[in-house]
Design a protein around this motif. Structure first.
Motif, PDB file in Angstrom:
ATOM      1  N   ASN A  42       0.805  -1.231   0.000  1.00  0.00           N
ATOM      2  CA  ASN A  42       0.000   0.000   0.000  1.00  0.00           C
ATOM      3  C   ASN A  42       0.837   1.281   0.000  1.00  0.00           C
ATOM      4  O   ASN A  42       0.328   2.356   0.306  1.00  0.00           O
ATOM      5  N   LYS A  75      -9.171  -3.162   0.470  1.00  0.00           N
ATOM      6  CA  LYS A  75      -7.894  -2.484   0.238  1.00  0.00           C
ATOM      7  C   LYS A  75      -8.064  -1.357  -0.776  1.00  0.00           C
ATOM      8  O   LYS A  75      -7.598  -0.232  -0.559  1.00  0.00           O
ATOM      9  N   TYR A  76      -8.750  -1.666  -1.874  1.00  0.00           N
ATOM     10  CA  TYR A  76      -8.960  -0.627  -2.889  1.00  0.00           C
ATOM     11  C   TYR A  76      -9.793   0.525  -2.336  1.00  0.00           C
ATOM     12  O   TYR A  76      -9.491   1.701  -2.564  1.00  0.00           O
ATOM     13  N   ASP A 104     -10.099   1.634   0.682  1.00  0.00           N
ATOM     14  CA  ASP A 104      -9.316   2.476   1.587  1.00  0.00           C
ATOM     15  C   ASP A 104      -8.356   3.379   0.809  1.00  0.00           C
ATOM     16  O   ASP A 104      -8.191   4.555   1.146  1.00  0.00           O
TER      17      ASP A 104
END
Length: 630
Positions: free
Chosen positions: A479, A609-610, A612
């Motif tokens: 990330n 994840k995307y 965020d």
């Protein structure tokens, strides 16, 4: 026999045993269907439609009825002409850049920074050019029973005072539309959907009405830069002289419809849904919204005495938008074709002109995508996702609620993503040899999930999520922002996976029915690798139209059939009922499965994840100079 039935002496005596059995089986099934079968029979009887294919062919040859759909998109004007079997009998295409180079458009528009406009005269000239080309190819426009227009949504056309007199006096002997409409536009170039220069105007509307949620509940969408109401306010504030000279403000669809009927045409409720000006439930212009557009003090805009009073700024805008008859149901017939087109192209004087609508609603009609649980993804200049629902409520603030053009008691919920085909083409040109074959080959060399690499591509200011800058963000599996990915192939997959993950994230707040399947359309829907990513991300099979059609032009032609059926019956009927009356195949027979979900578990783990990362980019402003472009 399935039901009591006495064989008449004629014509069944002339039939074979199998034909009699098939005929009586059909009648038995209809008897079981009850009220619905009787309703269809009533439609058939009242429309004078004969069931057998041979009789229908004879009727078509005798009557010669065809249905013309026009699609005025960002890049050009397209025509599709259907017969009553829904067979495409003729087509035509005008590309603005190629066929009308003197307007000097690029991709069909003039773009400068956040501003995007189109010469209004170009639409009129394109219409003449398209019809002339089709006439020269030998098509007989006298067979056309009705016409409807699909137009790029949100774009506006500004008519000069006195222009309706010019429209009513159009004469083929006096020259082309371009010749006769000279001086008819108070703004020579009107803003279109690509324009994102009205952030201040959106903030004004937001403050005046008490926030995004209030505007969304009232109009179907929160304030958006490209929406016509905010574009009107910008003209009101910055080009006041032109605004005061304006007699009528049309959308692109109603502008072309105005040309076809020779007077100002109303705006259909579906296209009007994309203006931030119409009450989405009452289906009429909202005085609250009109008042915010023309009032300078956002804090006191709601408290002005009687905005409806004669001569008030809100009342003047109401009139510029057509007043009480400014919004009509999408299946309304606006009138007969203007004499100009009868004289120049030999249309029948009885040819009916149906209210125009937006390109997104028309695409939905073209795909006949009205079944609950269907999600339609259109992969075009801008990518759109939409589905039909029975409620207008939205949990999130992104996305839009539009009136369904086929049934104004239901709604279309839609998401629009500006970074569509043009962004894919730019990434393809940068990281491959420029062909779609190499693009697909690059995609196949990477695994689903892209080894954890994620990209967010805003090569143009984005609509969903709102991001008014041009940036590319790349993230490592941990990330962390990175300047580039290890391989160019990672770039291709990151573009597509990030885009469709964003679609799925933003559908979560739309309160859609349970997803059964995805229907894909548009140029990129021909790429099986792209369709596989869609199937995996949405955890549903992906279908495409068997013959590659399902276009907005086809949707416009189908809307003609629907409107004529409602007019002939003097009551509302659904499109499906109207098409059944013509003996058309069921909706499902037009589609084929193109992809089945195989890697859903990969994207289930990537969703959070995307989400965020996108929130960080948009809300926190995560950005560094090394991570700013292709």
């Amino acid at each position: 026999f399935p039901v009591p039935f006495r064989l008449p002496p004629h014509p069944f005596r002339m039939m074979s045993r199998n034909t009699v059995r098939a005929t009586t089986d059909t009648m038995g099934n209809e008897a079981k269907e009850g009220k619905h079968a009787r309703r269809i029979k009533r439609i058939v009887d009242q429309m004078g439609v004969v069931r057998t294919k041979e009789a229908k062919a004879e009727m078509e040859e005798r009557n010669g009825e065809m249905y013309l759909g026009l699609d005025l998109s960002t890049q050009g004007l397209k025509a599709e002409i259907l017969n009553s079997h829904l067979e495409v009998k003729a087509t035509g295409t005008i590309n603005f850049d190629r066929d009308l180079p003197h307007y000097r458009t690029s991709g069909g528009a003039h773009v400068s920074g956040l501003r995007a406009t189109v010469p209004s005269m170009m639409f009129a000239e394109a219409l003449d050019l398209l019809l002339t080309q089709m006439k020269n190819k030998g098509f007989d426009f006298g067979k056309v029973a009705g016409i409807s227009v699909s137009g790029q949504q949100h774009g506006s056309v500004w008519w000069e005072n006195g222009s309706e007199k010019v429209l009513t006096s159009l004469d083929a002997s006096k020259g082309s539309l371009k010749d006769q409409l000279h001086g008819c536009f108070s703004l020579k170039e009107g803003p279109i959907w690509m324009d994102s220069s009205t952030a201040k105007e959106c903030e004004h509307m937001r403050n005046a009405l008490g926030g995004d949620r209030k505007v969304l509940n009232l109009s179907g969408s929160r304030p958006y830069e490209r929406f016509t109401g905010n574009q009107i306010r910008k003209v009101y504030l910055t080009q006041r002289e032109a605004y005061d000279r304006t007699e009528r403000i049309s959308l692109v669809s109603s502008m072309v419809t105005s040309l076809l009927i020779g007077r100002y045409a109303p705006i259909d409720a579906s296209d009007a849904s994309g203006m931030n000006l119409m009450n989405i439930r009452a289906k009429c212009w909202s005085w609250e919204l009109l008042q915010t557009v023309v009032h300078n003090d956002s804090k006191n805009a709601k408290n002005v005495l009687n905005p409806k009073r004669l001569g008030s700024e809100a009342e003047k805008l109401w009139r510029k938008l057509g007043g009480k008859r400014g919004v009509v149901p999408s299946y309304s017939i606006c009138g007969d074709v203007a004499q100009y087109f009868v004289e120049k192209y030999q249309f029948s004087p009885a040819c009916k002109i149906v209210a125009g609508s937006g390109d997104n609603p028309s695409s939905l009609v073209g795909l006949r995508g009205t079944a609950p649980g269907d999600v339609i993804i259109s992969l075009g200049t801008s990518d759109t996702l939409f589905a039909v629902t029975e409620n207008a409520s939205m949990k999130g603030l992104d996305g839009h609620v539009l009136i369904n053009p086929l049934d104004d008691s239901t709604y279309i919920k839609m998401l629009c993503f500006k970074n569509g085909s043009l962004t894919r083409e730019r990434v393809r040109a940068k990281f491959t040899d420029g062909t779609w074959e190499s693009f697909s080959n690059a995609l196949k060399t990477t695994a689903p999930g892209n080894e954890g690499y994620i990209g967010i591509y805003f090569l143009d200011p984005e609509i969903v999520p709102t991001f008014n800058a041009q940036r590319v963000f790349r993230f490592s599996p941990s990330n962390q922002p990175v300047r580039e990915f290890p391989r160019p192939e990672h770039e291709i997959r990151a573009l597509l996976e990030g885009h469709f993950l964003s679609m799925r994230v933003h559908t979560m707040g739309m309160r859609l029915p349970k997803l059964n399947k995805v229907i894909a359309t548009g140029g990129a829907s021909q790429n099986s690798d792209i369709l596989q990513i869609i199937a995996d991300v949405f955890k549903a099979p992906v279908y495409v139209h068997k013959d590659g059609s399902g276009s907005a032009a086809l949707g416009a032609a189908l809307r003609v059939i629907h409107a004529l059926a409602c007019s002939n019956l003097k009551s509302f009927v659904t499109l499906d009922d109207a098409l059944k009356a013509y003996g058309c195949k069921p909706r499902e027979s037009f589609f084929k499965k193109a992809a089945h979900p195989r890697n859903t578990y990969v994207y289930d783990h990537m969703i959070k994840k995307y989400e965020d990362l996108e929130r960080a980019v948009v809300l926190v402003g995560l950005y560094n100079e090394r991570n700013s472009g292709l």
